[in-house]
Design an enzyme around this catalytic site. Structure first.
Site, PDB file in Angstrom:
ATOM      1  N   CYS A   1      -5.059  18.373  -0.176  1.00 45.83           N
ATOM      2  CA  CYS A   1      -4.807  17.566   0.964  1.00 45.83           C
ATOM      3  C   CYS A   1      -4.309  17.952   2.041  1.00 45.83           C
ATOM      4  O   CYS A   1      -4.751  18.102   3.164  1.00 45.83           O
ATOM      5  CB  CYS A   1      -3.926  15.997   0.232  1.00 45.83           C
ATOM      6  SG  CYS A   1      -5.155  15.271  -0.981  1.00 45.83           S
TER       7      CYS A   1
HETATM    8  N1  LIG Z   1      -6.288  15.294  -5.376  1.00 55.65           N
HETATM    9  C1  LIG Z   1      -5.375  14.533  -4.808  1.00 55.65           C
HETATM   10  O1  LIG Z   1      -4.338  14.626  -5.072  1.00 55.65           O
HETATM   11  C2  LIG Z   1      -6.103  13.525  -3.808  1.00 55.65           C
HETATM   12  C3  LIG Z   1      -5.262  12.391  -3.182  1.00 55.65           C
HETATM   13  C4  LIG Z   1      -5.897  11.607  -2.327  1.00 55.65           C
HETATM   14  C5  LIG Z   1      -7.003  11.872  -1.951  1.00 55.65           C
HETATM   15  N2  LIG Z   1      -7.813  12.976  -2.480  1.00 55.65           N
HETATM   16  C6  LIG Z   1      -8.976  12.931  -1.957  1.00 55.65           C
HETATM   17  O2  LIG Z   1      -9.916  12.657  -2.960  1.00 55.65           O
HETATM   18  C7  LIG Z   1     -11.369  13.368  -3.067  1.00 55.65           C
HETATM   19  C8  LIG Z   1     -11.429  14.024  -4.246  1.00 55.65           C
HETATM   20  O3  LIG Z   1     -10.477  14.987  -4.606  1.00 55.65           O
HETATM   21  P1  LIG Z   1      -9.927  15.540  -6.063  1.00 55.65           P
HETATM   22  O4  LIG Z   1      -8.764  16.000  -5.928  1.00 55.65           O
HETATM   23  O5  LIG Z   1     -10.183  14.335  -7.115  1.00 55.65           O
HETATM   24  O6  LIG Z   1     -11.392  16.481  -6.358  1.00 55.65           O
HETATM   25  P2  LIG Z   1     -11.785  17.327  -7.707  1.00 55.65           P
HETATM   26  O7  LIG Z   1     -12.081  18.473  -7.436  1.00 55.65           O
HETATM   27  O8  LIG Z   1     -10.471  17.047  -8.513  1.00 55.65           O
HETATM   28  O9  LIG Z   1     -12.791  16.157  -8.202  1.00 55.65           O
HETATM   29  C9  LIG Z   1     -13.926  16.058  -7.580  1.00 55.65           C
HETATM   30  C10 LIG Z   1     -15.090  15.912  -8.739  1.00 55.65           C
HETATM   31  O10 LIG Z   1     -16.111  15.697  -7.876  1.00 55.65           O
HETATM   32  C11 LIG Z   1     -17.239  16.366  -8.668  1.00 55.65           C
HETATM   33  N3  LIG Z   1     -18.454  16.411  -7.790  1.00 55.65           N
HETATM   34  C12 LIG Z   1     -18.591  17.272  -6.941  1.00 55.65           C
HETATM   35  N4  LIG Z   1     -19.773  17.198  -6.406  1.00 55.65           N
HETATM   36  C13 LIG Z   1     -20.492  16.004  -6.861  1.00 55.65           C
HETATM   37  C14 LIG Z   1     -21.883  15.401  -6.912  1.00 55.65           C
HETATM   38  N5  LIG Z   1     -22.397  15.675  -5.847  1.00 55.65           N
HETATM   39  N6  LIG Z   1     -21.821  14.448  -7.666  1.00 55.65           N
HETATM   40  C15 LIG Z   1     -20.963  13.966  -8.593  1.00 55.65           C
HETATM   41  N7  LIG Z   1     -19.711  14.640  -8.819  1.00 55.65           N
HETATM   42  C16 LIG Z   1     -19.573  15.695  -7.962  1.00 55.65           C
HETATM   43  C17 LIG Z   1     -16.650  17.614  -9.134  1.00 55.65           C
HETATM   44  O11 LIG Z   1     -17.475  17.971 -10.224  1.00 55.65           O
HETATM   45  C18 LIG Z   1     -15.266  17.069  -9.614  1.00 55.65           C
HETATM   46  O12 LIG Z   1     -15.213  16.680 -10.968  1.00 55.65           O
HETATM   47  C19 LIG Z   1     -11.081  14.307  -1.731  1.00 55.65           C
HETATM   48  O13 LIG Z   1     -11.679  13.933  -0.870  1.00 55.65           O
HETATM   49  C20 LIG Z   1      -9.813  14.639  -1.466  1.00 55.65           C
HETATM   50  O14 LIG Z   1      -8.954  14.938  -0.542  1.00 55.65           O
HETATM   51  C21 LIG Z   1      -7.187  13.707  -3.362  1.00 55.65           C
END
Ligand SMILES: NC(=O)c1ccc[n+]([C@@H]2O[C@H](COP(=O)([O-])OP(=O)(O)OC[C@H]3O[C@@H](n4cnc5c(N)ncnc54)[C@H](O)[C@@H]3O)[C@@H](O)[C@H]2O)c1
Length: 451
Positions: free
Chosen positions: A282
Site C-alpha cells: 500500500c
Molecule cells: N494488503 C493490505 O494490507 C491492503 C490493505 C488495504 C487495501 N489493500 C488493497 O486491496 C487490494 C487487494 O490487496 P491484497 O493485499 O489483498 O492483494 P493479494 O495479492 O493478497 O490478493 C489478491 C488476490 O486476487 C487474486 N486475483 C488476481 N487477479 C484476479 C482475477 N482476475 N480474478 C480473481 N482473483 C484474482 C489473486 O490471486 C490474489 O489471491 C489492493 O488494491 C490493495 O492495494 C490492501
C-alpha cells in the site's frame, strides 16, 4: 435466482434481502484483503462464495489450510467446515451472489504507473455473468475516477446491462491492517461511495450488516480519494520522521526519544516511526496512483514525490550506518557476513511485498557481502517478479552458533517473537533500524548502531 423485470423491483428485492440478512456475498480475490472480508461476513452467518484465479488458494480454503500466517489454522478450519462458505475458480457462479466485492491487486507497473490489469481482468471475467439486481463493489485501492471511468463502462459494455437501472455499483476502500489485533475488518469503519443514491443505499445497508460503521460520501471518486489521502498521509509523515532521524542523528540526538516525548502532547501531534524504508502493498504504491491521475489534470504532487524520494533513500542510509559500524570493528562490507532480521515489511505478518529488506540484501550483496536473513514468518523466499534472484533462499536457524557467526546483524523488521535479549549476547555488531534493542539487557557500549 429470481430475475426482476423493473429497476424498482430489483432494488427493493435486493435491499429487502440485505436488510433481512438473507443475501449471499461473493468476494473476488482471496488475498490479504479478501480472506479477512470472507471471515467477517462468515462471522455474521452470511453465505459467502469466494472467487480467485489461484487454484492453490481456493484449494487451501476448501481444505482448511492457512496461507496467510496471521490468520491462522483455526479460522481456516471453520471456513472449510461451514456449509455457508465456499471458494471456487468457476466464475460462472457469479450470479449466485447478490453482492460481489472485488479485492484484487492494484500494483504499479515497471514505469511506476497504475497497473490496472488485475482490476480490468476481473471485471472482464465477471461481466458476462452479471445479472439484474446485483450489486458490485470495488474495494481495491485506486485513483479517483476508476469506478466511473473504467469499471462501469466495462461492465455495461460486456453485460449489455445498465448501471443504476439493471445493476448497482459502489466503491468502498479496504482499510484492513493485517496483523492489527485491535482493529480487524469488522471493527474498521467503512467509507462508501455509490454510483447514484440507490447504489449508495444498498452498499451501506450491506456493510451495516457486518461492519461497525459505514461512512457514506458523495460519490465513488470521493471514496477513492479518501483511501489515497489516508495512505499519502502515512507516506509523507513516515518520510518526515525518516528525515528527522538522519538530521537528529547528525546532532547526536536520538529520534526515538524525541518522538516518544513529543507523543505525550495530547493534541496536534501524531506519532510516526522511522524505519529502513517503505514496504507492503500500500504505502509505497498508492500515493503514485494519485500522482499519475493528477498529471491528467495538469497538477503536481510535490509532497508525494518528495516523500517517495526520502523513503526510497532509507536503505542507503542503513547501508551507510552499516559501513560505519563495520569500520569501527576494522571490517568492510566487502567480505563480511551480514544477517538481516525480518524479511516481512512489518512486524508479526508474513507479507514480504515491497519489503525494504530485499533492497538492503541487494545493496549489501552489490558491495561484496555474503547475505542471509532470519524471519520466523517467512521460512523460505517465494518466487516473485521483483525478487526472483532470492527465490528459494531459506531463513537461517535461530541459535547462538548460527547468529554469532555473522559480522553484522541488521534489524530490518521487529517481529515481537524474536529474542532480542539473546541477540545482545550473540552479536557484536547490531544495526537497529527499529529501535528494537532499546533497553534490552546485556547491550554493550558501541554494540548497537541505530539506523
Ligand atoms: N494488503 C493490505 O494490507 C491492503 C490493505 C488495504 C487495501 N489493500 C488493497 O486491496 C487490494 C487487494 O490487496 P491484497 O493485499 O489483498 O492483494 P493479494 O495479492 O493478497 O490478493 C489478491 C488476490 O486476487 C487474486 N486475483 C488476481 N487477479 C484476479 C482475477 N482476475 N480474478 C480473481 N482473483 C484474482 C489473486 O490471486 C490474489 O489471491 C489492493 O488494491 C490493495 O492495494 C490492501
Amino acid at each position: 435466482m429470481t430475475q426482476h423485470t423493473t429497476a424498482t423491483e430489483g432494488l427493493d428485492a435486493l435491499l429487502d434481502r440485505i436488510q433481512n440478512q438473507n443475501y449471499t456475498i461473493g468476494i473476488v480475490g482471496l488475498g490479504y484483503v479478501g480472506l479477512p472480508l470472507m471471515w467477517t461476513f462468515h462471522e455474521r452467518q452470511m453465505p459467502v462464495l469466494g472467487f480467485d484465479i489461484d487454484t492453490d488458494k481456493v484449494d487451501a480454503i476448501m481444505a482448511g489450510r492457512s496461507y496467510i500466517k496471521h490468520l491462522g489454522e483455526p479460522m481456516m478450519r471453520k471456513l472449510a467446515e461451514s456449509d455457508l462458505c465456499g471458494a471456487t475458480t468457476d466464475f460462472s457462479r457469479i450470479p449466485e451472489a447478490d453482492a460481489v466485492l472485488l479485492c484484487v491487486p492494484t500494483p504499479l507497473d515497471e514505469h511506476r504507473e497504475p497497473d490496472m490489469s488485475y482490476v480490468e481482468g476481473t471485471v472482464r471475467t465477471i461481466a458476462p455473468y452479471l445479472r439484474r439486481g446485483q450489486l458490485v463493489i470495488l474495494e481495491s485501492t485506486t485513483y479517483p475516477g476508476t469506478t466511473e471511468e473504467l469499471i462501469i463502462p466495462l461492465l455495461e459494455e460486456i453485460s449489455g446491462l445498465s448501471a443504476e437501472t439493471d445493476f448497482y455499483v459502489a466503491y468502498s476502500p479496504e482499510r484492513e491492517d493485517p496483523g492489527n489485533v485491535s482493529f480487524n475488518t469488522a471493527k474498521i469503519p467503512k467509507v462508501v461511495g455509490g454510483h447514484g443514491a440507490d447504489a449508495l443505499r444498498l452498499a451501506c445497508a450491506l456493510y451495516d450488516t457486518a461492519i461497525v460503521q459505514t461512512v457514506p460520501v458523495s460519490d465513488t471518486s470521493t471514496a477513492e480519494a479518501v483511501k489515497l489521502t489516508e495512505n499519502i498521509f502515512r507516506s509523507v509523515n513516515i518520510a518526515l520522521v525518516n528525515e528527522l532521524k538522519v538530521v537528529f542523528h547528525a546532532m547526536g540526538i536520538d529520534v526515538h526519544e524525541v518522538l516518544d516525548a513529543a507523543a505525550t502532547k495530547p493534541f496536534g501531534f501524531m506519532k510516526f516511526t522511522p524505519g529502513p524504508g517503505l514496504g507492503g502493498h500500500c504505502i509505497p504504491i498508492d500515493p503514485f496512483y494519485l500522482t499519475w491521475k493528477a498529471r491528467q489534470y495538469d497538477q503536481n504532487t510535490r509532497f508525494i514525490e518528495l516523500a517517495g524520494e526520502v523513503n526510497t533513500d532509507m536503505p542507503r542510509y542503513v547501508l551507510r550506518r552499516t559501513i560505519e559500524a563495520l569500520n569501527a570493528l576494522k571490517k568492510s562490507v566487502n567480505g563480511s557476513r551480514i544477517l538481516l532480521i525480518g524479511l516481512a515489511y512489518k512486524p508479526n505478518v508474513d507479507d514480504d511485498r515491497e519489503s525494504p529488506t530485499y533492497k538492503l540484501m541487494d545493496l549489501y550483496t552489490d558491495m561484496g557481502a555474503e547475505v542471509a536473513y532470519y524471519d520466523p514468518y517467512v521460512p523460505v523466499i517465494k518466487p516473485s517478479r521483483e525478487h526472483g534472484h532470492w527465490a528459494g533462499t531459506p531463513s537461517v536457524a535461530w541459535d547462538e552458533k548460527t547468529i554469532s557467526d555473522f559480522d553484522a546483524v541488521v534489524i530490518a523488521t521487529d517481529h515481537s517473537d524474536v529474542d532480542y535479549n539473546a541477540l545482545a549476547h550473540w552479536s557484536d555488531c547490531i544495526i537497529d533500524t527499529r529501535n528494537a534493542m532499546n533497553g534490552r539487557e546485556g547491550v554493550r557500549k558501541g554494540q548497537v548502531w541505530k539506523a
